[in-house]
Scaffold this active site. Structure first.
Site, PDB file in Angstrom:
ATOM      1  CG  HIS A 294      -1.929  -1.064   1.234  1.00  0.00           C
ATOM      2  ND1 HIS A 294      -2.886  -1.141   2.218  1.00  0.00           N
ATOM      3  CD2 HIS A 294      -2.144  -2.116   0.407  1.00  0.00           C
ATOM      4  CE1 HIS A 294      -3.660  -2.192   1.985  1.00  0.00           C
ATOM      5  NE2 HIS A 294      -3.227  -2.805   0.896  1.00  0.00           N
TER       6      HIS A 294
ATOM      7  CB  CYS B 154      -1.507   1.792   5.980  1.00  0.00           C
ATOM      8  SG  CYS B 154      -1.348   0.938   4.399  1.00  0.00           S
TER       9      CYS B 154
ATOM     10  CD  GLU C 190      -2.186   4.698   2.687  1.00  0.00           C
ATOM     11  OE1 GLU C 190      -3.244   5.282   2.447  1.00  0.00           O
ATOM     12  OE2 GLU C 190      -1.919   3.555   2.229  1.00  0.00           O
TER      13      GLU C 190
ATOM     14  CB  CYS D 127      -5.838  -0.758   5.701  1.00  0.00           C
ATOM     15  SG  CYS D 127      -4.106  -1.221   5.414  1.00  0.00           S
TER      16      CYS D 127
END
Length: 156
Positions: free
Chosen positions: A51, A84, A53, A81
């Site tokens: 991801h 992250c 992040e 999420c």
């Protein structure tokens, strides 16, 4: 960071998300903003595990001292999420700004196995730790802009 600065950085994160989508990656993006309001790093989403992040937090932790990161802010298009948010916590980034809530992602992605969402707020994840990380979001006035790259991506 003022609200206007947050909105400006959300626009920058959205530009990163759109670039990621143009390269076939998931349309999420984020920027790391230093204490002087300069963007230090940009990162788009790569796939279901990498991801935006998480990738940015790992890069930032390798590039900057923890005390400096504590004065920095991660600005991201959607609420991070659990993975992250945890990585932001361990990277020692002191503030989070997100455009739209995680709950809106499921409506965009549908049952896509490329993004099996978890309903777990970043406030819950970060609030479980020993550090008081500042959290700002959502910004409903950004919804149309931030949702736009998702409308065609997840329905392909």
């Amino acid at each position: 960071m003022t609200r206007d600065q947050m909105l400006a950085h959300l626009h920058a994160a959205d530009a990163v998300a759109r670039e990621a989508a143009a390269h076939g990656h998931h349309p999420f993006g984020c920027v790391l903003v230093g204490p002087d309001d300069r963007i230090l790093m940009r990162q788009g989403n790569i796939d279901v595990v990498r991801h935006a992040e998480t990738e940015l937090c790992r890069r930032a932790a390798a590039a900057y001292p923890a005390d400096y990161l504590w004065t920095s802010t991660l600005v991201t298009t959607f609420e991070p999420c659990a993975m992250c948010a945890g990585t932001l916590y361990w990277a020692n980034i002191g503030a989070l700004v997100y455009g739209l809530e995680e709950t809106q992602i499921l409506a965009l992605t549908g049952p896509s196995q490329e993004n099996p969402t978890m309903h777990l707020s970043s406030r819950t994840v970060l609030g479980s730790g020993q550090k008081q990380i500042a959290i700002h979001g959502p910004f409903p006035e950004m919804e149309a802009e931030l949702v736009a790259p998702h409308l065609s991506f997840w329905r392909r």
